[in-house]
Structure formats: structure tokens, C-alpha cells
Motif scaffolding. Structure first.
Motif, PDB file in Angstrom:
ATOM      1  N   MET A  10       0.851  -1.208   0.000  1.00  0.00           N
ATOM      2  CA  MET A  10       0.000   0.000   0.000  1.00  0.00           C
ATOM      3  C   MET A  10       0.876   1.243   0.000  1.00  0.00           C
ATOM      4  O   MET A  10       1.826   1.363   0.779  1.00  0.00           O
ATOM      5  CB  MET A  10      -0.887   0.006   1.241  1.00  0.00           C
ATOM      6  CG  MET A  10      -1.737   1.251   1.416  1.00  0.00           C
ATOM      7  SD  MET A  10      -2.731   1.188   2.936  1.00  0.00           S
ATOM      8  CE  MET A  10      -3.561   2.767   2.826  1.00  0.00           C
ATOM      9  N   ASN A  11       0.592   2.185  -0.889  1.00  0.00           N
ATOM     10  CA  ASN A  11       1.297   3.456  -0.907  1.00  0.00           C
ATOM     11  C   ASN A  11       0.662   4.406   0.092  1.00  0.00           C
ATOM     12  O   ASN A  11      -0.484   4.821  -0.075  1.00  0.00           O
ATOM     13  CB  ASN A  11       1.253   4.064  -2.309  1.00  0.00           C
ATOM     14  CG  ASN A  11       2.020   3.228  -3.318  1.00  0.00           C
ATOM     15  OD1 ASN A  11       3.073   2.677  -2.989  1.00  0.00           O
ATOM     16  ND2 ASN A  11       1.498   3.124  -4.536  1.00  0.00           N
ATOM     17  N   LEU A  12       1.411   4.705   1.153  1.00  0.00           N
ATOM     18  CA  LEU A  12       0.850   5.558   2.197  1.00  0.00           C
ATOM     19  C   LEU A  12       0.871   7.013   1.769  1.00  0.00           C
ATOM     20  O   LEU A  12       1.841   7.478   1.169  1.00  0.00           O
ATOM     21  CB  LEU A  12       1.656   5.410   3.486  1.00  0.00           C
ATOM     22  CG  LEU A  12       1.643   4.045   4.167  1.00  0.00           C
ATOM     23  CD1 LEU A  12       2.436   4.104   5.465  1.00  0.00           C
ATOM     24  CD2 LEU A  12       0.231   3.591   4.442  1.00  0.00           C
ATOM     25  N   PRO A  13      -0.204   7.747   2.081  1.00  0.00           N
ATOM     26  CA  PRO A  13      -0.176   9.184   1.832  1.00  0.00           C
ATOM     27  C   PRO A  13       0.869   9.850   2.711  1.00  0.00           C
ATOM     28  O   PRO A  13       1.287   9.303   3.735  1.00  0.00           O
ATOM     29  CB  PRO A  13      -1.589   9.641   2.199  1.00  0.00           C
ATOM     30  CG  PRO A  13      -2.207   8.541   2.963  1.00  0.00           C
ATOM     31  CD  PRO A  13      -1.461   7.289   2.649  1.00  0.00           C
ATOM     32  N   SER A  14       1.276  11.021   2.296  1.00  0.00           N
ATOM     33  CA  SER A  14       2.287  11.758   3.054  1.00  0.00           C
ATOM     34  C   SER A  14       1.842  11.971   4.497  1.00  0.00           C
ATOM     35  O   SER A  14       0.669  12.227   4.770  1.00  0.00           O
ATOM     36  CB  SER A  14       2.515  13.116   2.381  1.00  0.00           C
ATOM     37  OG  SER A  14       3.410  13.898   3.124  1.00  0.00           O
ATOM     38  N   LYS A  15       2.779  11.816   5.421  1.00  0.00           N
ATOM     39  CA  LYS A  15       2.574  12.039   6.852  1.00  0.00           C
ATOM     40  C   LYS A  15       1.635  11.014   7.493  1.00  0.00           C
ATOM     41  O   LYS A  15       1.005  11.290   8.506  1.00  0.00           O
ATOM     42  CB  LYS A  15       2.071  13.459   7.119  1.00  0.00           C
ATOM     43  CG  LYS A  15       3.073  14.544   6.713  1.00  0.00           C
ATOM     44  CD  LYS A  15       2.587  15.928   7.091  1.00  0.00           C
ATOM     45  CE  LYS A  15       3.613  16.976   6.695  1.00  0.00           C
ATOM     46  NZ  LYS A  15       3.169  18.350   7.029  1.00  0.00           N
ATOM     47  N   PHE A  16       1.514   9.833   6.895  1.00  0.00           N
ATOM     48  CA  PHE A  16       0.786   8.719   7.499  1.00  0.00           C
ATOM     49  C   PHE A  16       1.764   7.599   7.812  1.00  0.00           C
ATOM     50  O   PHE A  16       2.812   7.458   7.166  1.00  0.00           O
ATOM     51  CB  PHE A  16      -0.294   8.189   6.546  1.00  0.00           C
ATOM     52  CG  PHE A  16      -1.601   8.937   6.617  1.00  0.00           C
ATOM     53  CD1 PHE A  16      -2.741   8.343   7.151  1.00  0.00           C
ATOM     54  CD2 PHE A  16      -1.706  10.235   6.141  1.00  0.00           C
ATOM     55  CE1 PHE A  16      -3.951   9.019   7.218  1.00  0.00           C
ATOM     56  CE2 PHE A  16      -2.910  10.923   6.202  1.00  0.00           C
ATOM     57  CZ  PHE A  16      -4.031  10.311   6.736  1.00  0.00           C
ATOM     58  N   HIS A  17       1.433   6.808   8.822  1.00  0.00           N
ATOM     59  CA  HIS A  17       2.216   5.599   9.102  1.00  0.00           C
ATOM     60  C   HIS A  17       1.264   4.494   9.532  1.00  0.00           C
ATOM     61  O   HIS A  17       0.109   4.734   9.872  1.00  0.00           O
ATOM     62  CB  HIS A  17       3.296   5.854  10.152  1.00  0.00           C
ATOM     63  CG  HIS A  17       2.785   6.197  11.518  1.00  0.00           C
ATOM     64  ND1 HIS A  17       3.471   5.911  12.672  1.00  0.00           N
ATOM     65  CD2 HIS A  17       1.645   6.818  11.940  1.00  0.00           C
ATOM     66  CE1 HIS A  17       2.791   6.336  13.726  1.00  0.00           C
ATOM     67  NE2 HIS A  17       1.684   6.890  13.303  1.00  0.00           N
ATOM     68  N   GLN A  18       1.765   3.263   9.498  1.00  0.00           N
ATOM     69  CA  GLN A  18       0.958   2.110   9.870  1.00  0.00           C
ATOM     70  C   GLN A  18       1.433   1.533  11.193  1.00  0.00           C
ATOM     71  O   GLN A  18       2.631   1.376  11.426  1.00  0.00           O
ATOM     72  CB  GLN A  18       1.016   1.033   8.786  1.00  0.00           C
ATOM     73  CG  GLN A  18       0.250   1.403   7.534  1.00  0.00           C
ATOM     74  CD  GLN A  18       0.168   0.262   6.546  1.00  0.00           C
ATOM     75  OE1 GLN A  18       1.068  -0.546   6.435  1.00  0.00           O
ATOM     76  NE2 GLN A  18      -0.942   0.187   5.807  1.00  0.00           N
ATOM     77  N   VAL A  19       0.456   1.225  12.049  1.00  0.00           N
ATOM     78  CA  VAL A  19       0.731   0.621  13.357  1.00  0.00           C
ATOM     79  C   VAL A  19      -0.208  -0.568  13.515  1.00  0.00           C
ATOM     80  O   VAL A  19      -1.420  -0.424  13.304  1.00  0.00           O
ATOM     81  CB  VAL A  19       0.515   1.629  14.508  1.00  0.00           C
ATOM     82  CG1 VAL A  19       0.839   0.975  15.851  1.00  0.00           C
ATOM     83  CG2 VAL A  19       1.352   2.881  14.297  1.00  0.00           C
ATOM     84  N   THR A  20       0.331  -1.720  13.879  1.00  0.00           N
ATOM     85  CA  THR A  20      -0.503  -2.905  14.094  1.00  0.00           C
ATOM     86  C   THR A  20      -0.795  -3.067  15.576  1.00  0.00           C
ATOM     87  O   THR A  20       0.126  -3.092  16.400  1.00  0.00           O
ATOM     88  CB  THR A  20       0.172  -4.167  13.548  1.00  0.00           C
ATOM     89  OG1 THR A  20       0.386  -4.011  12.146  1.00  0.00           O
ATOM     90  CG2 THR A  20      -0.697  -5.400  13.783  1.00  0.00           C
ATOM     91  N   ILE A  21      -2.068  -3.164  15.887  1.00  0.00           N
ATOM     92  CA  ILE A  21      -2.533  -3.307  17.257  1.00  0.00           C
ATOM     93  C   ILE A  21      -3.123  -4.705  17.425  1.00  0.00           C
ATOM     94  O   ILE A  21      -3.881  -5.167  16.571  1.00  0.00           O
ATOM     95  CB  ILE A  21      -3.618  -2.255  17.583  1.00  0.00           C
ATOM     96  CG1 ILE A  21      -3.041  -0.852  17.460  1.00  0.00           C
ATOM     97  CG2 ILE A  21      -4.200  -2.467  18.983  1.00  0.00           C
ATOM     98  CD1 ILE A  21      -1.925  -0.552  18.439  1.00  0.00           C
ATOM     99  N   THR A  22      -2.793  -5.369  18.521  1.00  0.00           N
ATOM    100  CA  THR A  22      -3.359  -6.693  18.783  1.00  0.00           C
ATOM    101  C   THR A  22      -4.641  -6.559  19.592  1.00  0.00           C
ATOM    102  O   THR A  22      -4.651  -5.932  20.656  1.00  0.00           O
ATOM    103  CB  THR A  22      -2.361  -7.580  19.548  1.00  0.00           C
ATOM    104  OG1 THR A  22      -1.187  -7.730  18.757  1.00  0.00           O
ATOM    105  CG2 THR A  22      -2.962  -8.957  19.820  1.00  0.00           C
ATOM    106  N   ASP A  23      -5.694  -7.116  19.068  1.00  0.00           N
ATOM    107  CA  ASP A  23      -6.961  -7.194  19.796  1.00  0.00           C
ATOM    108  C   ASP A  23      -6.869  -8.376  20.753  1.00  0.00           C
ATOM    109  O   ASP A  23      -6.885  -9.533  20.322  1.00  0.00           O
ATOM    110  CB  ASP A  23      -8.106  -7.387  18.803  1.00  0.00           C
ATOM    111  CG  ASP A  23      -9.465  -7.586  19.468  1.00  0.00           C
ATOM    112  OD1 ASP A  23      -9.520  -7.698  20.703  1.00  0.00           O
ATOM    113  OD2 ASP A  23     -10.472  -7.647  18.730  1.00  0.00           O
ATOM    114  N   PRO A  24      -6.748  -8.135  22.077  1.00  0.00           N
ATOM    115  CA  PRO A  24      -6.564  -9.245  23.024  1.00  0.00           C
ATOM    116  C   PRO A  24      -7.780 -10.147  23.138  1.00  0.00           C
ATOM    117  O   PRO A  24      -7.667 -11.289  23.595  1.00  0.00           O
ATOM    118  CB  PRO A  24      -6.273  -8.532  24.346  1.00  0.00           C
ATOM    119  CG  PRO A  24      -6.889  -7.173  24.199  1.00  0.00           C
ATOM    120  CD  PRO A  24      -6.780  -6.834  22.751  1.00  0.00           C
ATOM    121  N   ILE A  25      -8.928  -9.657  22.725  1.00  0.00           N
ATOM    122  CA  ILE A  25     -10.152 -10.462  22.809  1.00  0.00           C
ATOM    123  C   ILE A  25     -10.191 -11.482  21.678  1.00  0.00           C
ATOM    124  O   ILE A  25     -10.409 -12.674  21.891  1.00  0.00           O
ATOM    125  CB  ILE A  25     -11.399  -9.550  22.766  1.00  0.00           C
ATOM    126  CG1 ILE A  25     -11.370  -8.580  23.953  1.00  0.00           C
ATOM    127  CG2 ILE A  25     -12.682 -10.390  22.779  1.00  0.00           C
ATOM    128  CD1 ILE A  25     -12.410  -7.484  23.886  1.00  0.00           C
TER     129      ILE A  25
END
Length: 332
Positions: free
Chosen positions: A1-16
């Protein structure tokens, strides 16, 4: 995926669910941590480097997959941008990382951060009369503002109410809210079963008083630390209500559709249980009784009694509830 300027990706774990959820967000938001997940999205807390404040970010759950989910997402966004009240959650920002209409799939809402939801508070703390009164008062203030604008929340429950360390309360999740109209019946109502009013369960036309019923259920839960009417399905929900509050009279039953009236009359007849059994003395903190300000278990029960009327014609309005001595002390 080409991220737009000033965006970043963070992966969050859903503990449920034990699954990883990717948030594609502006770089101003960092230190993401899971908060909760609901039918309409997953929520994380984050730090905003621009304002230096902690915020809550909600990633809408597949908002355009179905027409119904798109409507809910649109409704919540519109209401959050419209509603301005100290007891309603404040929308700070909204964005999408998608750069074209053809790829538009993700919507994020940035809201003020509150420490806990009311469900957590109920199951961790015994609340004194001052706190019970203050929390109910704030809930009613939020509902009054919503009703004055012609809306019904329809999904009030402890997990849709948040509080902070100073006991400030805010209502959120407006995806199921509706404008009042002349024909609102169960087919148009999908709120959580435990807090659903009798007229909704039985398919009657309903009004904003469904929100008062929900607040009554929440108050009882704050006192008892357990759900008041934990129905296993819609029929059991009605059985739970009628077995505690009584079988309704003919005036109410005669308003039902014929098949509903036959069903209600076919069930065992119940008398009302006393409210000192529904919310026992032992579930209150006796040292916090304050008769001078009407903060007593008798007044709490009286408020409950009037909010949990099966017949909405007899049930308190939001103004009635705010003028009750148990909550009126907070408005002085």
C-alpha cells in the motif's frame, strides 16, 4: 500500500480476538494501545504530538460493506459533529488514509480520551450515593440534550458511557441513534437486549422514553453490580422483565398487536417484586446516606421505580428524572 504523506501504519493486537489490526494514521498519533472493540469498530488510545494530549482513535469496522453499516457510520459522524455538550463525547478529528473514491474503505474518528467505560467502573467499585447520583444526573443531561435536538440514542449501556478520574461522564456511540418519528417499532431497533424497553420488545411504537428505561437499568446495575434483566433471547428478556416488575395490566396489553397480546396473556401471571428486593439494602453503602440532600437508598429506589415503569405512559420523562430529588441535588 502506498501511504499518503505524513501517514504511518501501526498494528494493534486485539486481546479479545487475538488478531492484529492495522491502523493507518497520521504520524502525529503515536504510542497506540488497545482500548476496546465493539460492533462498530476498534478503539485505541494514542498520544497526539501536535496537541500533546492523549486521544482515543476509533477505526470504523468495514463501514461500507453493507448499506446498514454505511448508514451507521454516517449517522455517528454527523451526530458527533453536531452534538456539543459537556456530557457527550467530543469529536476532535476525522480522517481517511485513502486517496481516491475508488479505494475509499477506511474511516477513523479521533475523540477525547476518557479513562474508563462505565462497565469497568460498575464491576470494580462500590459506588456511594453522591457518585451514583452524579453519574445518573450527567447521563440524563446528555440524553436531554439529545432529545431536545429530536434524537433518541437507542443503545445506552454501560460500555457506551465513559468516565474519567473526576467522575465526569460522557455518552458515546451514536451509530444507532434515530430521529423521532411517528412510527418507530422493533424492526427499526437493534439496541442491546439487556437495556431494551418493554414497548420495543413487544413491538409497540416507541418514543424517547426508551432511553429512560435504559438509564434505569444502568442505575440498577451500578447498585447491584450485575445486569438487572439478563435475557437469553428476546422472549426471555420479556420474561425477566415481567417476572420482576409484574405482568402488565389490560390497558397496556390491549395496545399490542393481537398475536402479541395473546402471547403476553398466555404467560404465567406475575406480581411486582418489592424494590427493596430488586436493589437490596446490602448493595448500598450505608455510611454515605445523606437525608438532607435526599441521597438515600429510599430515594434511589423511588427514582428507579419511576424509570422502570413497563408502560411508557407512566414512565418518567427525562425532565421528570432530572427533577427527582435524588438527581436534582446535582443541578443546584
Amino acid at each position: 500500500m502506498n501511504l499518503p504523506s505524513k501517514f504511518h501504519q501501526v498494528t494493534i493486537t486485539d486481546p479479545i480476538a487475538g488478531a492484529g489490526i492495522t491502523f493507518t494514521i497520521p504520524t502525529r498519533y503515536v504510542n497506540l494501545k488497545f482500548l476496546n472493540v465493539g460492533a462498530q469498530g476498534i478503539v485505541v488510545m494514542a498520544d497526539d504530538l501536535v496537541t500533546t494530549q492523549r486521544v482515543a482513535i476509533k477505526k470504523m469496522q468495514q463501514p461500507f460493506l453493507l448499506t446498514m453499516s454505511a448508514r451507521r457510520a454516517y449517522r455517528e459522524f454527523i451526530l458527533l459533529t453536531t452534538l456539543k455538550h459537556p456530557n457527550i463525547i467530543r469529536l476532535l478529528n476525522a480522517f481517511t488514509p485513502d486517496t481516491s473514491l475508488s479505494s475509499f474503505q477506511e474511516v477513523y474518528l479521533v475523540m477525547e480520551f476518557m479513562t474508563h467505560n462505565l462497565h469497568e467502573v460498575i464491576h470494580r467499585l462500590r459506588l456511594d450515593h453522591e457518585t451514583l447520583s452524579f453519574l445518573v444526573y450527567q447521563s440524563l443531561c446528555a440524553i436531554k440534550h439529545l432529545h431536545n435536538l429530536g434524537f433518541i440514542h437507542r443503545d445506552l449501556k454501560p460500555s457506551n458511557i465513559v468516565v474519567n478520574e473526576r467522575c465526569v461522564l460522557k455518552v458515546l456511540d451514536f451509530g444507532l441513534a434515530r430521529r423521532r418519528n411517528v412510527d418507530m417499532r422493533m424492526s427499526d431497533y437493534v439496541g442491546t437486549r439487556y437495556y431494551r424497553a418493554p414497548e420495543v420488545i413487544l413491538g409497540l411504537n416507541y418514543s424517547e422514553k426508551v432511553d429512560i428505561w435504559s438509564v434505569g437499568c444502568i442505575l440498577a446495575e451500578m447498585i447491584n453490580h450485575t445486569v438487572l434483566f439478563p435475557g437469553k433471547d428476546i422472549r426471555d428478556q420479556w420474561t425477566q422483565i415481567s417476572s420482576v416488575l409484574r405482568t402488565p395490566d389490560d390497558h397496556f396489553i390491549n395496545q399490542l398487536e393481537p398475536i402479541g397480546a395473546v402471547y403476553v396473556r398466555s404467560l404465567p401471571q406475575h406480581l411486582a417484586r418489592a424494590f427493596n428486593e430488586i436493589v437490596p439494602d446490602s448493595n448500598f453503602l450505608p455510611e454515605t446516606e445523606n437525608p438532607k440532600d435526599h441521597l438515600t437508598l429510599h430515594m434511589a429506589r423511588d427514582l428507579l421505580f419511576n424509570m422502570l415503569k413497563i408502560n411508557p405512559e407512566e414512565r418518567y420523562s427525562v425532565e421528570d428524572a432530572l427533577n427527582h430529588p435524588y438527581t436534582m441535588v446535582q443541578g443546584r
